[in-house]
Design a protein around this motif. Structure first.
Motif, PDB file in Angstrom:
ATOM      1  N   ILE A  83      12.192  75.584  39.877  1.00 15.29           N
ATOM      2  CA  ILE A  83      12.589  76.441  40.966  1.00 15.29           C
ATOM      3  C   ILE A  83      14.164  76.362  41.069  1.00 15.29           C
ATOM      4  O   ILE A  83      14.626  77.438  41.531  1.00 15.29           O
ATOM      5  CB  ILE A  83      11.687  76.533  41.983  1.00 15.29           C
ATOM      6  CG1 ILE A  83      11.779  77.913  42.649  1.00 15.29           C
ATOM      7  CG2 ILE A  83      12.237  75.468  42.836  1.00 15.29           C
ATOM      8  CD1 ILE A  83      10.680  77.608  43.843  1.00 15.29           C
ATOM      9  N   LYS A  84      14.593  75.177  40.993  1.00 19.28           N
ATOM     10  CA  LYS A  84      16.160  75.073  41.446  1.00 19.28           C
ATOM     11  C   LYS A  84      17.122  75.491  40.310  1.00 19.28           C
ATOM     12  O   LYS A  84      18.121  75.519  40.572  1.00 19.28           O
ATOM     13  CB  LYS A  84      16.263  73.591  41.615  1.00 19.28           C
ATOM     14  CG  LYS A  84      15.388  72.801  42.738  1.00 19.28           C
ATOM     15  CD  LYS A  84      15.839  71.524  42.595  1.00 19.28           C
ATOM     16  CE  LYS A  84      14.821  70.915  43.911  1.00 19.28           C
ATOM     17  NZ  LYS A  84      15.302  69.180  43.950  1.00 19.28           N
ATOM     18  N   LEU A  85      16.546  75.904  39.049  1.00 17.51           N
ATOM     19  CA  LEU A  85      17.386  76.430  38.084  1.00 17.51           C
ATOM     20  C   LEU A  85      17.786  77.806  38.185  1.00 17.51           C
ATOM     21  O   LEU A  85      17.417  78.668  37.471  1.00 17.51           O
ATOM     22  CB  LEU A  85      16.717  76.212  36.701  1.00 17.51           C
ATOM     23  CG  LEU A  85      16.523  74.865  36.227  1.00 17.51           C
ATOM     24  CD1 LEU A  85      15.525  74.832  34.953  1.00 17.51           C
ATOM     25  CD2 LEU A  85      17.590  73.972  36.145  1.00 17.51           C
ATOM     26  N   THR A  86      18.414  78.133  39.387  1.00 20.63           N
ATOM     27  CA  THR A  86      19.051  79.414  39.598  1.00 20.63           C
ATOM     28  C   THR A  86      19.962  80.254  39.017  1.00 20.63           C
ATOM     29  O   THR A  86      20.115  81.270  39.271  1.00 20.63           O
ATOM     30  CB  THR A  86      19.309  79.215  41.587  1.00 20.63           C
ATOM     31  OG1 THR A  86      20.671  78.451  41.349  1.00 20.63           O
ATOM     32  CG2 THR A  86      18.486  78.726  42.059  1.00 20.63           C
ATOM     33  N   GLN A  87      20.756  79.294  37.966  1.00 18.65           N
ATOM     34  CA  GLN A  87      21.668  79.965  37.210  1.00 18.65           C
ATOM     35  C   GLN A  87      20.969  80.423  35.901  1.00 18.65           C
ATOM     36  O   GLN A  87      22.006  81.007  34.931  1.00 18.65           O
ATOM     37  CB  GLN A  87      22.827  79.180  37.173  1.00 18.65           C
ATOM     38  CG  GLN A  87      23.462  78.616  38.324  1.00 18.65           C
ATOM     39  CD  GLN A  87      24.054  80.067  39.083  1.00 18.65           C
ATOM     40  OE1 GLN A  87      24.586  80.853  38.612  1.00 18.65           O
ATOM     41  NE2 GLN A  87      23.680  79.832  40.188  1.00 18.65           N
ATOM     42  N   LEU A  88      19.720  80.003  35.460  1.00 16.25           N
ATOM     43  CA  LEU A  88      18.999  80.072  34.447  1.00 16.25           C
ATOM     44  C   LEU A  88      19.133  81.558  33.818  1.00 16.25           C
ATOM     45  O   LEU A  88      18.459  82.457  34.392  1.00 16.25           O
ATOM     46  CB  LEU A  88      17.890  79.505  34.209  1.00 16.25           C
ATOM     47  CG  LEU A  88      17.031  79.060  32.960  1.00 16.25           C
ATOM     48  CD1 LEU A  88      18.027  78.034  32.078  1.00 16.25           C
ATOM     49  CD2 LEU A  88      15.803  78.523  33.158  1.00 16.25           C
ATOM     50  N   GLU A  89      19.579  81.766  32.585  1.00 15.65           N
ATOM     51  CA  GLU A  89      19.384  83.314  32.123  1.00 15.65           C
ATOM     52  C   GLU A  89      18.557  83.444  30.957  1.00 15.65           C
ATOM     53  O   GLU A  89      17.846  84.388  30.650  1.00 15.65           O
ATOM     54  CB  GLU A  89      20.853  83.755  31.931  1.00 15.65           C
ATOM     55  CG  GLU A  89      21.807  83.790  33.006  1.00 15.65           C
ATOM     56  CD  GLU A  89      23.108  84.429  32.513  1.00 15.65           C
ATOM     57  OE1 GLU A  89      23.570  84.615  31.165  1.00 15.65           O
ATOM     58  OE2 GLU A  89      23.920  84.592  33.378  1.00 15.65           O
ATOM     59  N   THR A  90      18.377  82.092  30.204  1.00 15.58           N
ATOM     60  CA  THR A  90      17.562  82.142  28.876  1.00 15.58           C
ATOM     61  C   THR A  90      16.483  81.123  28.861  1.00 15.58           C
ATOM     62  O   THR A  90      17.037  79.808  29.011  1.00 15.58           O
ATOM     63  CB  THR A  90      18.737  82.368  27.621  1.00 15.58           C
ATOM     64  OG1 THR A  90      19.261  83.407  27.599  1.00 15.58           O
ATOM     65  CG2 THR A  90      17.787  82.212  26.299  1.00 15.58           C
TER      66      THR A  90
END
Length: 303
Positions: A83-90
């Motif tokens: 849930i902390k991967l707030t920059q994840l796009e792919t």
């Protein structure tokens, strides 16, 4: 390769690490040292688990955990720390063995591409619609018995790949959707063991924005007349047809159609309205039976 050398720790500016197709059985904890790591690919390795700390790689924009050994476990779940991967796009999670999409998934607000194919997922929670920036969703070979309506609530969704159930008549929700531009469907049939024969792709006319429609492994049945209401359609691909393919009269209403590609082992029948398709530039009608005799044969018809 089965592991990473410790000397990699000296590469303090590392932003991209692609380890696809190796034999690595665990993600080393020292990756936490790479604060600027944006791209991490552990697809098709031998990982036995997803580490709980993976969410601490907060700069990640791309993550591939597909097709690893942990997919053989009885209960595969995603670490809450993600849930902390707030920059994840792919995010690639195909063949991971997951059966549930957790509610916290909706917090990945920057996610644009998501592949959940080849998993035992059979439903999507209502929070899934909160993925406001999701543009492409891949749900090939899952356990859905019918098309999940919640997908229509993904307001930024442009491309969708979905597999139907060979035991259930394929139909879309009755509500309208204008965002989806490209639609790839696999294992589509109009037959239902409960209701008998019907029209395939029922309610497809509600997808007004579709410009590219690809239908793979089109099972027994007739195309619904609603396909002629796809006013934005520019490219139509139908392959894997094992029976006679009859296009409905409404087919001639596809005034913006430019390309038609058909791969079939049987007859194709067009209505007289076919002549109204004035914008069409390319027609490919390939008899797949010929490929069994001459594998290198390419048949292409251009107008």
């Amino acid at each position: 390769m089965k592991g990473l050398p410790l000397s990699i720790l000296k590469l303090v500016n590392l932003q991209q690490l692609n380890l696809y197709g190796n034999e690595i059985d665990q993600i080393p904890g020292f990756l936490l040292q790479f604060k600027n790591l944006k791209h991490l690919d552990f697809g098709t390795n031998s990982l036995m688990s997803i580490p709980n700390w993976i969410g601490e790689l907060k700069s990640l924009e791309y993550l591939d955990l597909s097709q690893n050994s942990f997919r053989y476990k009885d209960d595969v779940s995603l670490p809450v720390s993600m849930i902390k991967l707030t920059q994840l796009e792919t995010l690639h999670l195909w063949k991971t063995g997951i059966s549930v999409i957790p509610d916290w998934f909706s917090q990945l607000k920057k996610l644009k591409y998501l592949n959940l194919s080849n998993n035992i997922i059979s439903e999507i929670s209502s929070t899934f619609k909160d993925l406001d920036n999701l543009e492409e969703l891949v749900l090939i070979d899952t356990r859905f018995k019918e098309f999940p309506q919640i997908i229509y609530d993904l307001k930024s969704l442009k491309k969708l790949s979905f597999t139907g159930s060979r035991y259930n008549q394929f139909k879309f929700p009755e509500k309208k959707n204008n965002s989806i531009r490209e639609l790839i469907l696999d294992n589509i049939t109009s037959f239902s063991y409960d209701k008998g024969e019907g029209s395939a792709l029922k309610n497809i006319e509600n997808l007004k924005g579709v410009e590219i429609l690809e239908i793979k492994s089109f099972g027994w049945g007739e195309l619904t007349g609603g396909i002629g209401d796809l006013e934005s359609l520019k490219k139509l691909i139908i392959t894997g047809v094992s029976h006679d393919l009859n296009f409905p009269l409404s087919f001639g209403n596809l005034s913006n159609l430019e390309e038609l590609i058909i791969g079939t082992g049987s007859n194709v029948k067009f209505p007289e309205s076919f002549g109204k398709l004035e914008k069409i530039k390319k027609i490919d009608i390939v008899n797949l039976l010929l490929f069994y005799k001459e594998p290198n044969l390419i048949v292409e018809y251009l107008l």
